[in-house]
Design a protein around this motif. Structure first.
Motif, PDB file in Angstrom:
ATOM      1  N   CYS A 104      30.040  23.133  49.658  1.00  0.00           N
ATOM      2  CA  CYS A 104      29.020  22.821  48.659  1.00  0.00           C
ATOM      3  C   CYS A 104      28.807  23.966  47.665  1.00  0.00           C
ATOM      4  N   THR A 105      28.589  23.609  46.413  1.00  0.00           N
ATOM      5  CA  THR A 105      28.169  24.575  45.409  1.00  0.00           C
ATOM      6  C   THR A 105      26.636  24.620  45.412  1.00  0.00           C
ATOM      7  N   LEU A 133      34.208  18.617  55.862  1.00  0.00           N
ATOM      8  CA  LEU A 133      34.216  18.962  54.442  1.00  0.00           C
ATOM      9  C   LEU A 133      34.319  17.748  53.530  1.00  0.00           C
ATOM     10  N   HIS A 134      34.775  16.607  54.085  1.00  0.00           N
ATOM     11  CA  HIS A 134      34.875  15.366  53.310  1.00  0.00           C
ATOM     12  C   HIS A 134      35.698  15.571  52.035  1.00  0.00           C
ATOM     13  N   GLY A 135      36.826  16.253  52.193  1.00  0.00           N
ATOM     14  CA  GLY A 135      37.742  16.452  51.085  1.00  0.00           C
ATOM     15  C   GLY A 135      37.478  17.689  50.242  1.00  0.00           C
ATOM     16  N   LYS A 136      36.380  18.354  50.476  1.00  0.00           N
ATOM     17  CA  LYS A 136      36.072  19.568  49.708  1.00  0.00           C
ATOM     18  C   LYS A 136      36.865  20.753  50.248  1.00  0.00           C
TER      19      LYS A 136
END
Length: 299
Positions: A104-105, A133-136
């Motif tokens: 997350c940012t 991370l769901h792709g992050k």
């Protein structure tokens, strides 16, 4: 490491500029507390945040402490030379399932909190990456805090009395290694306090909010919990904490008279007896101030 039964304290400045009135208050309080308990006082240079560190500031701080007569009882410790210790702690916590990567940012965290109408005193992380991370791409590493009653952290501050903080609702899973690769303050300070055998922490009240996180991290690392004492902050004219960022002037210690005046001002801020102002010798000042501190803050 020394026996935990003997008092071991520390003063841990960040070399983002020279010492000022506010940092002298903390230095003096931590030194007096160590001397009042016949303990050890150590200087630790918290120079991990390289972009904020000012070249030459660390040596300037050490020179200023020398002029004040505040000498570390053991060699100065530099956090910038201790990366391996922090890495070992992170690996250990990760192996136990207590740490996870976060993609997350800051903007995404703020947006998530807005959507759930969160209203906390701190920007509590909503746990977006707790389950993957769901792709992050992994940016930081976070410590998983407990839920429910286990999240309620209580401790006794020797100056401010009983304290309570709910880690789940007021903080959330907090960062141990930042997106820029820097070690977070919370991890570094806990690891160093454990390895140095610190029994008592005397510091400014601006760090009171970090204490519950550090106590929880201590339990995760099987580290003993030090006693805490948070001293009142010196405030700037604008009502904010006096700091290098808002123009705090460096201490002027060109003469023995100036040194003694600075110490007396710090003692007055700490609520020590006004009679200290009549003392004309630094060593006698320290002896009287130590006795006064012992009478007020002994344990």
């Amino acid at each position: 490491m020394s026996s935990p039964s003997r008092y071991r304290g520390r003063f841990a400045p960040s070399p983002t500029g020279p010492l000022h009135r506010g940092s002298l208050v903390t230095a003096l309080a931590s030194w007096l507390d160590a001397r009042a308990h016949n303990g050890v006082w150590i200087v630790r240079m918290e120079d991990l945040d390289e972009p904020r560190c000012v070249p030459g500031a660390a040596q300037d701080i050490l020179d200023t402490l020398h002029r004040l007569g505040l000498h570390s009882d053991e060699p100065v410790v530099w956090q910038s030379r201790r990366h391996a210790h922090y890495e070992r702690a992170l690996v250990s916590l990760t192996a136990r399932g207590l740490v996870y990567p976060c993609g997350c940012t800051r903007r995404e965290i703020a947006d998530s909190l807005t959507r759930v109408h969160a209203r906390h005193s701190t920007l509590a992380y909503p746990g977006t990456c707790r389950d993957g991370l769901h792709g992050k791409t992994a940016r930081a590493w976070r410590l998983r805090v407990p839920d429910g009653d286990a999240a309620l952290m209580r401790f006794q501050d020797r100056w401010k009395g009983p304290q309570t903080q709910n880690l789940a609702t007021e903080v959330g899973d907090f960062v141990l290694k930042r997106a820029d690769g820097q070690w977070a303050y919370q991890l570094a300070v806990v690891v160093d306090d454990q390895l140095q055998g610190i029994t008592d922490i005397v510091r400014g009240a601006d760090l009171l909010d970090s204490t519950a996180r550090q106590i929880y991290l201590q339990t995760c690392l099987d580290a003993p919990a030090p006693r805490y004492l948070h001293v009142p902050l010196v405030m700037a004219d604008d009502g904010e904490k006096l700091s290098k960022q808002n123009g705090a002037a460096p201490l002027s210690l060109d003469t023995p008279t100036a040194v003694l005046a600075a110490l007396k001002n710090a003692a007055a801020h700490l609520g020590l007896p006004a009679t200290l102002a009549d003392i004309a010798d630094r060593d006698r000042f320290y002896a009287a101030a130590t006795q006064a501190w012992r009478e007020r803050h002994g344990h």
